[in-house]
Write a protein that holds these residues in place. Structure first.
Motif, PDB file in Angstrom:
ATOM      1  N   UNK A  69      71.462 -40.695  12.457  1.00 51.06           N
ATOM      2  CA  UNK A  69      71.286 -39.626  13.433  1.00 51.06           C
ATOM      3  C   UNK A  69      72.558 -38.782  13.449  1.00 51.06           C
ATOM      4  N   UNK A  70      72.476 -37.661  14.137  1.00 54.74           N
ATOM      5  CA  UNK A  70      73.650 -36.796  14.256  1.00 54.74           C
ATOM      6  C   UNK A  70      74.633 -37.338  15.284  1.00 54.74           C
ATOM      7  N   UNK A  71      74.174 -38.204  16.177  1.00 56.72           N
ATOM      8  CA  UNK A  71      75.026 -38.855  17.174  1.00 56.72           C
ATOM      9  C   UNK A  71      75.250 -40.305  16.763  1.00 56.72           C
ATOM     10  N   UNK A  72      76.454 -40.804  16.969  1.00 53.30           N
ATOM     11  CA  UNK A  72      76.776 -42.165  16.534  1.00 53.30           C
ATOM     12  C   UNK A  72      76.077 -43.207  17.404  1.00 53.30           C
ATOM     13  N   UNK A  73      75.960 -42.934  18.694  1.00 54.80           N
ATOM     14  CA  UNK A  73      75.268 -43.874  19.586  1.00 54.80           C
ATOM     15  C   UNK A  73      73.775 -43.926  19.259  1.00 54.80           C
ATOM     16  N   UNK A  74      73.189 -42.793  18.959  1.00 59.05           N
ATOM     17  CA  UNK A  74      71.765 -42.736  18.617  1.00 59.05           C
ATOM     18  C   UNK A  74      71.488 -43.456  17.298  1.00 59.05           C
ATOM     19  N   UNK A  75      72.409 -43.384  16.354  1.00 58.08           N
ATOM     20  CA  UNK A  75      72.212 -44.102  15.091  1.00 58.08           C
ATOM     21  C   UNK A  75      72.231 -45.609  15.332  1.00 58.08           C
ATOM     22  N   UNK A  76      73.110 -46.073  16.221  1.00 58.80           N
ATOM     23  CA  UNK A  76      73.126 -47.499  16.570  1.00 58.80           C
ATOM     24  C   UNK A  76      71.839 -47.903  17.291  1.00 58.80           C
ATOM     25  N   UNK A  77      71.367 -47.054  18.196  1.00 62.94           N
ATOM     26  CA  UNK A  77      70.132 -47.367  18.924  1.00 62.94           C
ATOM     27  C   UNK A  77      68.938 -47.468  17.981  1.00 62.94           C
ATOM     28  N   UNK A  78      68.869 -46.587  16.989  1.00 66.06           N
ATOM     29  CA  UNK A  78      67.781 -46.657  16.006  1.00 66.06           C
ATOM     30  C   UNK A  78      67.850 -47.962  15.212  1.00 66.06           C
ATOM     31  N   UNK A  79      69.039 -48.306  14.758  1.00 69.32           N
ATOM     32  CA  UNK A  79      69.198 -49.544  13.986  1.00 69.32           C
ATOM     33  C   UNK A  79      68.875 -50.759  14.850  1.00 69.32           C
ATOM     34  N   UNK A  80      69.268 -50.727  16.109  1.00 65.28           N
ATOM     35  CA  UNK A  80      68.990 -51.842  17.007  1.00 65.28           C
ATOM     36  C   UNK A  80      67.499 -51.987  17.270  1.00 65.28           C
TER      37      UNK A  80
END
Length: 108
Positions: A69-80
């Motif tokens: 994702x363009x946001x680092x927190x959102x990329x972690x949420x997707x992976x989680x």
């Protein structure tokens, strides 16, 4: 559970590490009680942040997921979310469906 958090050519702040330490154990413990180790690696490719999560639960149980994702927190949420989905499916697959339920005549 031991959580290793790192970034490839990124400086991860304390708030991101705290966010990971808060969210990851809750999501994993929901499906597997005895997780041993988790590894979270962040990288940046252009304008996108990539998060790779890997969890070692036990003998023969490893789960890996990736989010972008363009946001680092959102990329972690997707992976989680993807990791939790894998663990949920694995737990469902390992469930013993052949347990015998006693009938009313046997319990009385």
């Amino acid at each position: 559970m031991k959580i290793l958090t790192s970034g490839q050519h990124l400086d991860l702040g304390d708030s991101l590490r705290a966010y990971i330490d808060e969210k990851l154990p809750v999501a994993v413990a929901k499906y597997m009680d005895n997780a041993i180790e988790a590894q979270v690696v962040f990288s940046r490719e252009g304008s996108m942040y990539s998060c790779h999560c890997s969890v070692h639960v036990g003998t023969g149980i490893d789960a890996q997921a990736e989010g972008q994702d363009t946001e680092i927190y959102a990329s972690f949420d997707q992976a989680l979310d993807r990791l939790a989905k894998q663990l949920r499916r694995d737990k469902r697959k390992r469930r013993n469906h052949h347990t015998r339920v006693p009938s009313a005549d046997e319990t009385a």
